[in-house]
Design an enzyme around this catalytic site. Structure first.
Site, PDB file in Angstrom:
ATOM      1  CG  ASP A   9      -2.387   0.674   0.928  1.00  0.00           C
ATOM      2  OD1 ASP A   9      -2.234   1.890   0.205  1.00  0.00           O
ATOM      3  OD2 ASP A   9      -3.203   0.075   1.316  1.00  0.00           O
ATOM      4  CG  HIS A  29     -15.712  -0.685  -3.674  1.00  0.00           C
ATOM      5  ND1 HIS A  29     -16.727  -0.613  -2.607  1.00  0.00           N
ATOM      6  CD2 HIS A  29     -14.814   0.170  -3.232  1.00  0.00           C
ATOM      7  CE1 HIS A  29     -15.959  -0.474  -1.688  1.00  0.00           C
ATOM      8  NE2 HIS A  29     -14.868  -0.020  -2.032  1.00  0.00           N
ATOM      9  N   GLY A  54       4.329   1.626  -2.134  1.00  0.00           N
ATOM     10  CA  GLY A  54       4.279   1.863  -3.346  1.00  0.00           C
ATOM     11  C   GLY A  54       3.068   2.360  -4.149  1.00  0.00           C
ATOM     12  CG  ASP A  55       1.119   4.550  -7.781  1.00  0.00           C
ATOM     13  OD1 ASP A  55      -0.044   4.148  -8.035  1.00  0.00           O
ATOM     14  OD2 ASP A  55       1.259   5.762  -8.210  1.00  0.00           O
TER      15      ASP A  55
END
Length: 343
Positions: A207, A253, A233-234
């Site tokens: 995350d 979602h 991280g991304d």
């Protein structure tokens, strides 16, 4: 008239609708009680409202009015001489129970949250994100600029993860996987529970840096810190390789289809050929059913700008990212496990 539909006279129908219209009052009252920690003060037995006012540094008469209102809807029980105790419903506001609703109640009562919902008409009229209309920026940017709101949000997500973790693990067999990675897994509540139930397994929590920075105590408390790598991280750029199963819980979602395709393709690149993708989401029910997910869908429209989806919509979304749905397992009223394999 549809089978099972109640026959209701005009006066009763109006009263039912009035109750729905005033639902925001109950919600906000619960938020205040959760913020004050009333349920934690009552967990060992009943207390007088005056004593609760002293414990919470609130106005005695005003607090009594709050408590008696919540007692009228079954959150607390009022006895003689202004003594209050917990009901089974109110016990879910305790901070020390597995299915605590308190963190979500606090989040749902935050002023920025309520303001965005007040712009629902804008979203319905235009299809645009209400939060961005109200604040001129996305909700993720807003929380990044307001760390205190990020803390409240993270607590709510962690509490919700704990609430569904047992149901997910009971419904799905994680034993075949040697390494499980939870992508955008927050502070690791779900992953910690999976590792607890599967002693030979390793985990990867992935995350953003400011989120995973708070994950260490979660894994320490679960006794699995030595079996989990915490990676920041991304997920729009890359995710770590080496997992047999990649979990995405309540992530898709939050986003539109194009953005989700980017996320899913990033996961696809990191996945082993024999790996599994496990998407944990609410699935929209047929017409006239499933209010929780359908109002959750409105929340996605208003807050992050995403949407809840039907099973068929998930299949199409995953197919666009080179995944094939192999199974869908209902784990509870709020979550299903959509198992997919790379193709």
């Amino acid at each position: 008239m549809a089978a099972g539909e109640r026959v209701m006279d005009e006066r009763t129908a109006a009263a039912e609708l009035q109750k729905m219209v005033n639902g925001f009052q109950v919600s906000q009252a619960i938020c205040v009680a959760a913020t004050l920690g009333i349920a934690d003060h009552l967990k060992d037995g009943k207390r007088a409202s005056g004593e609760l006012a002293a414990l919470t540094n609130t106005h005695p008469q005003a607090l009594y009015r709050l408590l008696r209102a919540l007692a009228s809807v079954g959150v607390f029980h009022e006895a003689e001489d202004r003594f209050f105790s917990l009901t089974p419903v109110g016990s879910a506001l305790r901070s020390d129970v597995q299915h605590s609703v308190a963190p979500w109640a606090i989040l749902a009562g935050r002023p920025y949250f309520r303001r965005a919902w007040s712009d629902l008409l804008h979203s319905v009229s235009t299809g645009e994100n209400a939060f961005r209309h109200a604040y001129g920026k996305g909700v993720w940017e807003y929380r990044a600029e307001h760390p205190e709101e990020s803390v409240i949000f993270d607590r709510a997500m962690t509490a919700m993860s704990r609430g569904v973790a047992a149901a997910v693990i009971a419904a799905y067999d994680f034993r075949p996987f040697s390494v499980v990675m939870d992508v955008a897994g927050g502070q690791g509540a779900l992953l910690a529970e999976i590792l607890c139930r599967n002693p030979g397994q390793r985990g990867i929590l992935f995350d953003q840096q400011q989120v995973v920075a708070k994950a260490g105590p979660v894994f320490d408390a679960a006794g699995v810190a030595d079996r989990c790598d915490i990676v920041a991280g991304d997920f729009f750029v890359s995710v770590p390789e080496g997992a047999d199963a990649i979990v995405l819980k309540w992530i898709l979602h939050d986003w539109d289809d194009d953005t989700n395709t980017r996320i899913l393709k990033t996961c696809r690149r990191a996945m082993r050929p024999e790996g599994k993708l496990l998407v944990l989401e609410s699935i929209l029910a047929p017409p006239n059913e499933g209010a929780s997910a359908k109002f959750g869908d409105l929340n996605m429209l208003i807050m992050p700008g995403g949407q809840e989806r039907t099973a068929e919509e998930f299949k199409l979304l995953l197919a666009a990212s080179d995944f094939q749905v192999s199974n869908i397992v209902e784990a509870g009223p709020r979550i299903s496990i959509i198992e997919a394999k790379p193709v």
